[in-house]
Enzyme design. Structure first.
Site, PDB file in Angstrom:
ATOM      1  N   ARG A 266       0.829  -1.205   0.000  1.00  0.00           N
ATOM      2  CA  ARG A 266       0.000   0.000   0.000  1.00  0.00           C
ATOM      3  C   ARG A 266       0.856   1.245   0.000  1.00  0.00           C
ATOM      4  NH1 ARG A 266      -4.789  -1.819   4.320  1.00  0.00           N
ATOM      5  NH2 ARG A 266      -5.196  -3.808   3.279  1.00  0.00           N
ATOM      6  N   ARG A 281       2.556   0.611  10.243  1.00  0.00           N
ATOM      7  CA  ARG A 281       2.010   0.953   8.941  1.00  0.00           C
ATOM      8  C   ARG A 281       3.136   1.035   7.916  1.00  0.00           C
ATOM      9  NH1 ARG A 281      -2.862   3.384   7.739  1.00  0.00           N
ATOM     10  NH2 ARG A 281      -3.221   3.931   9.913  1.00  0.00           N
ATOM     11  N   GLU A 353      -5.579  -2.112  15.214  1.00  0.00           N
ATOM     12  CA  GLU A 353      -6.500  -2.835  14.337  1.00  0.00           C
ATOM     13  C   GLU A 353      -5.729  -3.967  13.654  1.00  0.00           C
ATOM     14  OE1 GLU A 353      -8.523  -0.437  11.334  1.00  0.00           O
ATOM     15  OE2 GLU A 353      -8.568  -2.217  10.064  1.00  0.00           O
ATOM     16  N   SER A 356     -10.066  -6.678  10.010  1.00  0.00           N
ATOM     17  CA  SER A 356     -11.240  -5.946   9.592  1.00  0.00           C
ATOM     18  C   SER A 356     -12.091  -6.979   8.868  1.00  0.00           C
ATOM     19  CB  SER A 356     -10.812  -4.824   8.650  1.00  0.00           C
ATOM     20  OG  SER A 356     -11.858  -3.926   8.448  1.00  0.00           O
ATOM     21  N   ARG A 395       1.135  -6.030  13.109  1.00  0.00           N
ATOM     22  CA  ARG A 395       0.468  -5.507  14.309  1.00  0.00           C
ATOM     23  C   ARG A 395       0.325  -6.576  15.374  1.00  0.00           C
ATOM     24  NH1 ARG A 395      -3.861  -1.274  11.552  1.00  0.00           N
ATOM     25  NH2 ARG A 395      -2.223  -0.035  10.529  1.00  0.00           N
TER      26      ARG A 395
END
Length: 430
Positions: A266, A281, A353, A356, A395
């Site tokens: 990403r 991230r 997080e 999801s 994470r």
RNA sequence: GGAGAGGUGGCCGAGAGGUCGAAGGCGCACGCCUGCUAAGCGUGUGUAGGGCUAAAACUCUACCGAGGGUUCGAAUCCCUCCCUCUCCGCCA
């Protein structure tokens, strides 16, 4: 003809326009976007009917031509030639209108599920449950960006040297920990949760992005190879959605459950300057992703199951976590309903997080043309698709390192992982 | 990357400018027959959209890898692209 790929049922938009506008307003989609669709659709329909009528006449005359006398034939030919010219003009106009309709349709978000709380943004999300106690160690816990380098398992400088910011190196037990986690999670999902393991391409065609709902909206967050028009996946959800593209599945095969480990890429343009420290991230990260295709009536239960399967991983790792129900304003374009799973990381003192989980209903199925037949001979229907991380590697690693750090700086490996990682403890390098 | 072959319905496989949505077979579905198993017989069997219907029947349009072109008319002829297979080269 209009391609099958459209996100919302055109007939639904046409017949229940006001209701659709109400629903989409909840996810922040202006009603004008819907009106624009119905306007173009109306124009398309009248044009289309004209074109059809002309085509019918053309083929009718053409069919008679061989039966006619030579001179009659010539006059008929001339007649069709004129007709064809008229038709060509209309067809060109129709093609343009269809393209316009399609692009407008592709921009509409999914309809939110009625059970989703209406809200403006992430502040209106609802915490459904919290499992386990957020750890408060007796000593001052360190964040992973200090623990990692100190243990010699994360190397930020060299990651940046090789690839730039937001890249890092895992080394020694760090790399081993990640690999063990991947294998362990895949084992749990395949052996205990009933998923079939998939290894998909990381580079996919543009159509796949459209099918999964990433395009045309989010192009600027995706790495793109211009020479071959291939796109690096930001999540395994993309290739998994496209696995059964343009297929009509046998209803008895449903539900289908897949799990895939992939790297994800990403650009993170939207979050420039945020979370730059640590491995939270990055431009490249690893993830184990769960995916289900179900009959429409089964997707609600399937979403709960995916959440449960994700929770199972966190629970077995002994991490404190909470399940968050995402409100309409924070839902995104694709999901009709979404839960996030957040684990507690005591070092950086935040809920991370790590998963999801979304029920995309028939949104992706329409775009990707994935259908099923309940019984031989019955009409094909769109499937429902669901996805959920199970879980995101960096994470989870953060949470593990920060949760299981000891006062002496070493990190204890949870028992379930020990056979996979090959140690019960990661200590500082000698 | 080079040379050759080919892409037709769930599958196999005909089709070579004029009712071709596409023969035939397999598979599948329904029915019949047969007192087990098997076989046999008959009928049906793509998708999407439109018209007409109470609903059907019926009918129209599009689709034979994709996109253009030729033609009154194209699965059938021409061009471009994509993909698959075989051989050679290269390589993890």
């Amino acid at each position: 003809m209009l391609a099958a790929a459209h996100m919302l049922d055109l007939r639904l938009i046409r017949e229940r326009t006001e209701w659709v506008k109400e629903q989409l307003a909840k996810v922040g989609c202006p009603g004008e976007d819907v009106d624009a669709v119905t306007a173009v659709d109306a124009r398309r329909r009248t044009l289309f009917q004209k074109v059809e009528a002309l085509r019918a006449r053309r083929s009718e005359i053409s069919r008679q031509i061989p039966k006619l006398s030579a001179e009659e034939r010539e006059t008929r030919k001339e007649e069709v030639r004129k007709l064809a010219a008229e038709l060509a003009a209309l067809e060109a106009e129709l093609a343009q209108v269809e393209q316009d309709l399609e692009s407008k349709l592709l921009l509409l978000p999914n309809l939110p599920d009625p059970s989703v709380p209406v809200g403006r943004d992430e502040r209106d999300n609802q915490i459904v449950r919290t499992v386990g106690e957020p750890l408060k160690p007796s000593f001052e816990p360190k964040p992973h960006w200090e623990l990692g380098p100190a243990l010699g398992i994360i190397d930020f400088e060299r990651g940046v040297k090789i690839a730039g910011s937001r890249f890092y190196i895992l080394q020694g037990w760090g790399a081993r920990l990640q690999r063990g986690l991947i294998t362990w999670m895949l084992d749990v999902h395949t052996k205990e949760h009933g998923y079939v393991e998939i290894y998909p391409p990381y580079l996919v065609k543009r159509d796949c992005l459209v099918g999964a709902g990433q395009l045309p909206r989010f192009a600027d967050n995706i790495y793109h190879d211009v020479e071959d028009d291939l796109w690096l996946i930001g999540t395994a959800e993309i290739p998994l959605t496209n696995l059964h593209r343009d297929e009509i599945l046998d209803g008895s095969r449903l539900p289908i459950s897949y799990v895939a480990y992939t790297a994800c890429f990403r650009r993170e343009k939207m979050s420039a300057g945020r979370d730059v420290r640590g491995i939270k991230r990055g431009h490249q990260f690893d993830k184990v992703e769960m995916y289900k295709l179900t009959a429409p009536e089964d997707s609600s239960a399937a979403l709960e199951q995916i959440v449960a399967d994700a929770e199972d991983i966190a629970r077995r790792l002994g991490l404190a976590y909470r399940v968050v129900l995402i409100c309409t304003g924070d839902l995104g374009a694709v999901a009709a309903k979404k839960y996030d799973l957040e684990v507690w990381a005591p070092g950086c003192a935040e809920w991370l997080e790590v998963s999801s989980c979304s029920n995309c209903t028939d949104y992706q199925a329409r775009r990707s043309n994935i259908r099923f037949r309940r019984a031989p001979g019955s009409k094909p229907e769109f499937v429902h698709t669901l996805n959920g991380s199970g879980l995101a590697l960096p994470r989870i690693m953060i949470a593990l390192l920060e949760t299981y750090q000891q006062p002496d700086g070493s990190v204890v490996i949870p028992e379930v992982l020990q056979p996979y990682v090959g140690t019960d403890r990661i200590g500082p390098p000698r």
